[in-house]
Scaffold this motif. Structure first.
Motif, PDB file in Angstrom:
ATOM      1  N   HIS A 131      -2.275  -9.486   7.838  1.00  0.00           N
ATOM      2  CA  HIS A 131      -2.886 -10.037   6.624  1.00  0.00           C
ATOM      3  C   HIS A 131      -3.577  -8.936   5.810  1.00  0.00           C
ATOM      4  CE1 HIS A 131      -4.714 -12.912   3.960  1.00  0.00           C
ATOM      5  NE2 HIS A 131      -5.946 -12.536   4.312  1.00  0.00           N
ATOM      6  N   ILE A 132      -4.269  -8.034   6.496  1.00  0.00           N
ATOM      7  CA  ILE A 132      -4.931  -6.911   5.808  1.00  0.00           C
ATOM      8  C   ILE A 132      -3.892  -6.023   5.129  1.00  0.00           C
ATOM      9  CG2 ILE A 132      -6.307  -4.822   6.171  1.00  0.00           C
ATOM     10  CD1 ILE A 132      -7.998  -7.311   6.364  1.00  0.00           C
ATOM     11  N   GLN A 133      -2.773  -5.752   5.819  1.00  0.00           N
ATOM     12  CA  GLN A 133      -1.718  -4.909   5.250  1.00  0.00           C
ATOM     13  C   GLN A 133      -1.111  -5.553   4.005  1.00  0.00           C
ATOM     14  OE1 GLN A 133      -1.061  -1.870   6.448  1.00  0.00           O
ATOM     15  NE2 GLN A 133       0.450  -1.507   4.831  1.00  0.00           N
ATOM     16  N   LYS A 134      -0.887  -6.863   4.047  1.00  0.00           N
ATOM     17  CA  LYS A 134      -0.341  -7.567   2.883  1.00  0.00           C
ATOM     18  C   LYS A 134      -1.299  -7.535   1.702  1.00  0.00           C
ATOM     19  CE  LYS A 134       2.681 -10.794   5.330  1.00  0.00           C
ATOM     20  NZ  LYS A 134       2.898 -12.207   5.707  1.00  0.00           N
ATOM     21  N   LEU A 135      -2.609  -7.680   2.009  1.00  0.00           N
ATOM     22  CA  LEU A 135      -3.595  -7.628   0.923  1.00  0.00           C
ATOM     23  C   LEU A 135      -3.611  -6.258   0.254  1.00  0.00           C
ATOM     24  CD1 LEU A 135      -6.558  -9.603   2.518  1.00  0.00           C
ATOM     25  CD2 LEU A 135      -5.206 -10.309   0.557  1.00  0.00           C
ATOM     26  N   LEU A 136      -3.478  -5.203   1.047  1.00  0.00           N
ATOM     27  CA  LEU A 136      -3.458  -3.854   0.468  1.00  0.00           C
ATOM     28  C   LEU A 136      -2.200  -3.611  -0.361  1.00  0.00           C
ATOM     29  CD1 LEU A 136      -4.799  -1.806   3.496  1.00  0.00           C
ATOM     30  CD2 LEU A 136      -6.001  -2.243   1.357  1.00  0.00           C
ATOM     31  N   GLN A 142      -0.743  -7.352  -5.344  1.00  0.00           N
ATOM     32  CA  GLN A 142      -1.218  -6.985  -6.675  1.00  0.00           C
ATOM     33  C   GLN A 142      -2.704  -7.325  -6.818  1.00  0.00           C
ATOM     34  OE1 GLN A 142       1.277  -8.937  -9.499  1.00  0.00           O
ATOM     35  NE2 GLN A 142       3.072  -7.656  -9.060  1.00  0.00           N
ATOM     36  N   PHE A 143      -3.328  -6.695  -7.831  1.00  0.00           N
ATOM     37  CA  PHE A 143      -4.741  -6.957  -8.114  1.00  0.00           C
ATOM     38  C   PHE A 143      -4.894  -8.347  -8.716  1.00  0.00           C
ATOM     39  CE2 PHE A 143      -4.279  -2.347  -8.265  1.00  0.00           C
ATOM     40  CZ  PHE A 143      -5.289  -1.959  -7.411  1.00  0.00           C
ATOM     41  N   PRO A 144      -6.074  -9.020  -8.514  1.00  0.00           N
ATOM     42  CA  PRO A 144      -7.229  -8.619  -7.690  1.00  0.00           C
ATOM     43  C   PRO A 144      -7.100  -9.130  -6.257  1.00  0.00           C
ATOM     44  CG  PRO A 144      -7.804 -10.509  -9.014  1.00  0.00           C
ATOM     45  CD  PRO A 144      -6.384 -10.214  -9.330  1.00  0.00           C
ATOM     46  N   PHE A 145      -7.539  -8.333  -5.287  1.00  0.00           N
ATOM     47  CA  PHE A 145      -7.489  -8.746  -3.885  1.00  0.00           C
ATOM     48  C   PHE A 145      -8.783  -8.404  -3.139  1.00  0.00           C
ATOM     49  CE2 PHE A 145      -5.790  -4.469  -4.171  1.00  0.00           C
ATOM     50  CZ  PHE A 145      -6.462  -3.797  -3.166  1.00  0.00           C
ATOM     51  N   ALA A 146      -9.832  -7.989  -3.862  1.00  0.00           N
ATOM     52  CA  ALA A 146     -11.074  -7.538  -3.203  1.00  0.00           C
ATOM     53  C   ALA A 146     -11.767  -8.685  -2.482  1.00  0.00           C
ATOM     54  CB  ALA A 146     -12.012  -6.926  -4.244  1.00  0.00           C
ATOM     55  N   SER A 147     -11.802  -9.870  -3.122  1.00  0.00           N
ATOM     56  CA  SER A 147     -12.515 -10.999  -2.502  1.00  0.00           C
ATOM     57  C   SER A 147     -11.828 -11.427  -1.208  1.00  0.00           C
ATOM     58  CB  SER A 147     -12.565 -12.166  -3.486  1.00  0.00           C
ATOM     59  OG  SER A 147     -11.255 -12.590  -3.814  1.00  0.00           O
ATOM     60  N   TYR A 148     -10.475 -11.474  -1.233  1.00  0.00           N
ATOM     61  CA  TYR A 148      -9.736 -11.857  -0.026  1.00  0.00           C
ATOM     62  C   TYR A 148      -9.923 -10.821   1.080  1.00  0.00           C
ATOM     63  CZ  TYR A 148      -7.448 -14.993  -3.332  1.00  0.00           C
ATOM     64  OH  TYR A 148      -7.192 -15.944  -4.273  1.00  0.00           O
ATOM     65  N   GLU A 205      -5.468   5.455  -2.855  1.00  0.00           N
ATOM     66  CA  GLU A 205      -4.968   5.872  -1.544  1.00  0.00           C
ATOM     67  C   GLU A 205      -6.111   6.122  -0.568  1.00  0.00           C
ATOM     68  OE1 GLU A 205      -1.916   6.074  -0.342  1.00  0.00           O
ATOM     69  OE2 GLU A 205      -1.105   5.251  -2.216  1.00  0.00           O
ATOM     70  N   GLU A 206      -7.190   6.754  -1.070  1.00  0.00           N
ATOM     71  CA  GLU A 206      -8.361   6.980  -0.218  1.00  0.00           C
ATOM     72  C   GLU A 206      -8.975   5.659   0.233  1.00  0.00           C
ATOM     73  OE1 GLU A 206      -9.883   9.701   1.006  1.00  0.00           O
ATOM     74  OE2 GLU A 206      -8.232  10.951   0.285  1.00  0.00           O
ATOM     75  N   PHE A 207      -9.020   4.694  -0.719  1.00  0.00           N
ATOM     76  CA  PHE A 207      -9.575   3.383  -0.376  1.00  0.00           C
ATOM     77  C   PHE A 207      -8.725   2.691   0.689  1.00  0.00           C
ATOM     78  CE2 PHE A 207      -9.596  -1.221  -1.289  1.00  0.00           C
ATOM     79  CZ  PHE A 207     -10.910  -1.493  -0.948  1.00  0.00           C
ATOM     80  N   LYS A 208      -7.391   2.804   0.538  1.00  0.00           N
ATOM     81  CA  LYS A 208      -6.503   2.181   1.523  1.00  0.00           C
ATOM     82  C   LYS A 208      -6.679   2.804   2.901  1.00  0.00           C
ATOM     83  CE  LYS A 208      -2.816   0.587  -1.542  1.00  0.00           C
ATOM     84  NZ  LYS A 208      -1.401   0.746  -1.930  1.00  0.00           N
ATOM     85  N   THR A 209      -6.780   4.127   2.932  1.00  0.00           N
ATOM     86  CA  THR A 209      -7.000   4.786   4.237  1.00  0.00           C
ATOM     87  C   THR A 209      -8.334   4.369   4.845  1.00  0.00           C
ATOM     88  OG1 THR A 209      -7.863   6.689   3.010  1.00  0.00           O
ATOM     89  CG2 THR A 209      -5.561   6.785   3.707  1.00  0.00           C
ATOM     90  N   PHE A 210      -9.360   4.242   3.970  1.00  0.00           N
ATOM     91  CA  PHE A 210     -10.666   3.792   4.458  1.00  0.00           C
ATOM     92  C   PHE A 210     -10.581   2.398   5.067  1.00  0.00           C
ATOM     93  CE2 PHE A 210     -14.419   1.209   3.331  1.00  0.00           C
ATOM     94  CZ  PHE A 210     -15.343   1.778   4.202  1.00  0.00           C
TER      95      PHE A 210
END
Length: 347
Positions: free
Chosen positions: A306-311, A314-320, A219-224
């Motif tokens: 697009h950013i909201q959909k990536l968050l 499902q994992f992994p989504f860091a590269s995108y 959750e902290e990462f998403k807020t960041f």
């Protein structure tokens, strides 16, 4: 009956005499002859009573027989009347039969012809049936042969079944042994599972704690990420507005150089506006610039979605996610360079 009455009278006299003899004390006891007479008279009374009862029973039976005969006579009379009626009916029937016989004699000729035709048909049917019977006999012989073959197969199958029954009995004994072993294994497994359940419960508690921590971190990462994208978007919009203002300022300077101050003042006085407002009016008619701003707005909107959909994906989504943020950072870098070059030109 008269004898009976006489005897009864004599007995009464005898009783009266006995009573009178008992009363008189001087008179001696009755003689033996009188006693004998009394006994004889009593016997005669008994015999007469029995005869009277027999006669009364015979009279009753005769009366019953007479009544039965009268009933039979009445029944016979009714039967005679019925027979007379039946005779009359039979006479009528005989007359009807005679008329029917005449008609039947006339119909016999036609019936003979029909019978002859039927005989011919029956003969033809008999011949057909003979042929069918012969074919059935042949089939029966074939069926008997097949029956013998099937009986042999049955005996073979029976022998095989007996052998299989023996095998099944052996297998059943083995199954019983395996079931006993399985029960032992189940008891051991239940004990092990009980111990494992305790261990797994403890492990689950630790995992739940770790999951809570990781969920908080996510959750902290998403807020960041959301704040970072918001700030990037805001800074890019500010740079775009600054670039537009810088371009407008450069255009205003070019217009001032091309047009004389007197012409600009004259046009402003006619329109009743200031000279700066006049420059803005001259710049507002640029359709290409407005279309470009709309395109940039749509792209920014798509980028945020697009950013909201990536968050939410499902994992992994860091590269995108990294690619999307780097794209905006590169765009911001280009805008900064463009803005700095415009500012140098204006100076």
């Amino acid at each position: 009956q008269q004898e009976k009455e006489d005897l009864q009278g004599k007995l009464k006299l005898r009783e009266h005499l006995c009573q009178t003899a008992g009363k008189s004390e001087a008179t001696p006891a009755p003689s033996k002859n009188i006693d004998l007479e009394m006994k004889q008279l009593q016997c005669k009374l008994k015999n007469s009573n029995t005869e009277t009862t027999k006669q009364s029973t015979t009279i009753k039976s005769l009366k019953n027989q007479v009544q039965e005969k009268e009933g039979r006579i009445q029944e016979l009379r009714a039967k005679i009347s019925q027979f007379e009626r039946d005779l009359a009916m039979k006479r009528h029937l005989i007359e009807d039969l005679r008329s029917h016989l005449k008609k039947n004699q006339e119909n016999e000729k036609t019936s003979k012809e029909t019978l002859e035709s039927l005989e011919r048909k029956v003969k033809a049917l008999a011949e057909d049936k003979k042929a069918s019977i012969d074919s059935l006999k042949q089939r029966f012989n074939v069926a008997m042969k097949e029956k013998s073959q099937y009986e042999q197969m049955y005996h073979k199958a029976k022998d095989e079944l007996e052998k299989k029954d023996l095998k099944l009995t052996k297998l059943e004994s083995k199954m019983i042994e395996t079931e006993c072993a399985m029960t032992d294994l189940e008891t051991a497994a239940s004990e092990q599972l009980h111990s494992l359940a305790k261990q797994s419960a403890q492990a689950l508690e630790t995992l739940q704690k770790e999951l809570l921590l990781t969920s908080d971190k996510v959750e902290e990462f998403k807020t960041f990420v959301k704040t970072l994208t918001r700030e990037l978007h805001h800074s890019i919009q500010e740079l775009r507005t600054k670039i537009k203002l810088a371009k407008k300022m450069g255009g205003m300077k070019a217009c001032k150089k091309g047009l004389s101050q007197e012409c600009l003042q004259l046009a402003a006085s006619i329109l009743n506006v200031s000279t700066t407002d006049l420059y803005e009016i001259l710049q507002e008619g640029d359709d290409e610039e407005t279309a470009k701003t709309k395109m940039e707005f749509e792209k920014d909107k798509e980028w945020l979605q697009h950013i909201q959909k990536l968050l939410e994906a499902q994992f992994p989504f860091a590269s995108y996610l990294m690619d999307a943020i780097l794209e905006k950072l590169n765009e911001r870098k280009k805008l900064v360079e463009e803005y700095s070059s415009l500012m140098k030109q204006t100076v």
